[in-house]
Design a protein around this motif. Structure first.
Motif, PDB file in Angstrom:
ATOM      1  N   THR A  19      12.746 127.724   6.353  1.00 20.70           N
ATOM      2  CA  THR A  19      12.930 126.726   7.412  1.00 20.70           C
ATOM      3  C   THR A  19      11.579 126.390   8.046  1.00 20.70           C
ATOM      4  OG1 THR A  19      15.039 127.804   7.862  1.00 20.70           O
ATOM      5  CG2 THR A  19      14.323 126.144   9.437  1.00 20.70           C
ATOM      6  N   ALA A  20      10.801 127.432   8.335  1.00 21.26           N
ATOM      7  CA  ALA A  20       9.468 127.223   8.922  1.00 21.26           C
ATOM      8  C   ALA A  20       8.594 126.421   7.966  1.00 21.26           C
ATOM      9  CB  ALA A  20       8.826 128.569   9.252  1.00 21.26           C
ATOM     10  N   ASP A  21       8.688 126.709   6.666  1.00 20.04           N
ATOM     11  CA  ASP A  21       7.912 125.978   5.663  1.00 20.04           C
ATOM     12  C   ASP A  21       8.308 124.497   5.656  1.00 20.04           C
ATOM     13  OD1 ASP A  21       6.068 125.804   3.351  1.00 20.04           O
ATOM     14  OD2 ASP A  21       7.916 125.445   2.221  1.00 20.04           O
ATOM     15  N   ALA A  22       9.608 124.210   5.704  1.00 20.13           N
ATOM     16  CA  ALA A  22      10.079 122.814   5.704  1.00 20.13           C
ATOM     17  C   ALA A  22       9.623 122.095   6.975  1.00 20.13           C
ATOM     18  CB  ALA A  22      11.599 122.766   5.576  1.00 20.13           C
ATOM     19  N   ARG A  23       9.674 122.775   8.114  1.00 20.80           N
ATOM     20  CA  ARG A  23       9.213 122.167   9.369  1.00 20.80           C
ATOM     21  C   ARG A  23       7.714 121.845   9.297  1.00 20.80           C
ATOM     22  NH1 ARG A  23      12.629 121.942  13.517  1.00 20.80           N
ATOM     23  NH2 ARG A  23      14.506 123.235  13.526  1.00 20.80           N
ATOM     24  N   ALA A  24       6.923 122.779   8.765  1.00 23.75           N
ATOM     25  CA  ALA A  24       5.478 122.559   8.646  1.00 23.75           C
ATOM     26  C   ALA A  24       5.198 121.410   7.674  1.00 23.75           C
ATOM     27  CB  ALA A  24       4.790 123.842   8.187  1.00 23.75           C
ATOM     28  N   PHE A  25       5.932 121.352   6.561  1.00 21.48           N
ATOM     29  CA  PHE A  25       5.754 120.283   5.587  1.00 21.48           C
ATOM     30  C   PHE A  25       6.094 118.939   6.235  1.00 21.48           C
ATOM     31  CE2 PHE A  25       6.755 117.477   2.107  1.00 21.48           C
ATOM     32  CZ  PHE A  25       5.793 117.796   1.165  1.00 21.48           C
TER      33      PHE A  25
END
Length: 178
Positions: free
Chosen positions: A89-95
């Motif tokens: 989830t954090a990766d998708a938010r950063a992307f």
């Protein structure tokens, strides 16, 4: 005064994109300008470069958004079944945040919105298996199929509510001076 044509539901016209962000690949899907049907576009190799804002994968998504005059880019937000957020989830938010910055830098006005994608990859695998595609043949299209499911779900939510689906990702200012 410029007037943006509206769809029957009252939303501004414009294609929508969906992005299924994975660690190895990113699936892209797009809709028609009226937001009726989601179709697969391509699978983009994921670039995991630390400290680089606009990587080749983000640049490709910006190109597709520009080519299709996208009004919105929906990014799948992979939550746990409980609704809790984790590393993916954090990766998708950063992307999504990097995508907002890259779209802005390119002069593209598309909004970026995060939408719940729980179960999309499972659903995509089931649909591909049911259509006769087996194991290894899935890999090349599974990310696109997941993006289609994310986009179709967002389009259905738009039609039901008359509003854009998901959570708007705001542009943020990053301090690049350590």
């Amino acid at each position: 005064m410029s007037h943006t044509p509206l769809e029957p539901g009252g939303l501004p016209r414009g294609a929508r994109l969906a992005v299924d962000v994975g660690m190895a690949r990113i699936g892209l899907a797009a809709s028609d300008p009226d937001g009726l049907v989601a179709t697969p576009v391509e699978t983009v190799p994921r670039v995991l470069e630390v400290g680089t804002l606009v990587t080749a994968d983000v640049r490709r998504i910006v190109e597709v958004a520009a080519d299709r005059f996208a009004a919105v880019v929906y990014v799948g937000l992979p939550r746990h079944l409980s609704g809790a957020e984790g590393a993916a989830t954090a990766d998708a938010r950063a992307f999504a945040a990097r995508l907002v910055a890259a779209l802005g830098a390119a002069g593209e006005g598309a909004e970026v919105r995060l939408v719940d994608e729980r179960m999309t990859t499972v659903s995509a695998h089931q649909a591909l298996y049911a259509s006769g595609r087996k194991g290894r043949k899935h890999r090349s299209v599974i990310d696109q199929a997941a993006a289609v499911i994310i986009l179709q779900s967002a389009l259905d939510a738009e039609r039901a509510s008359g509003m854009r689906a998901g959570e708007l990702v705001e542009a943020t200012v990053h301090d690049t001076h350590g």
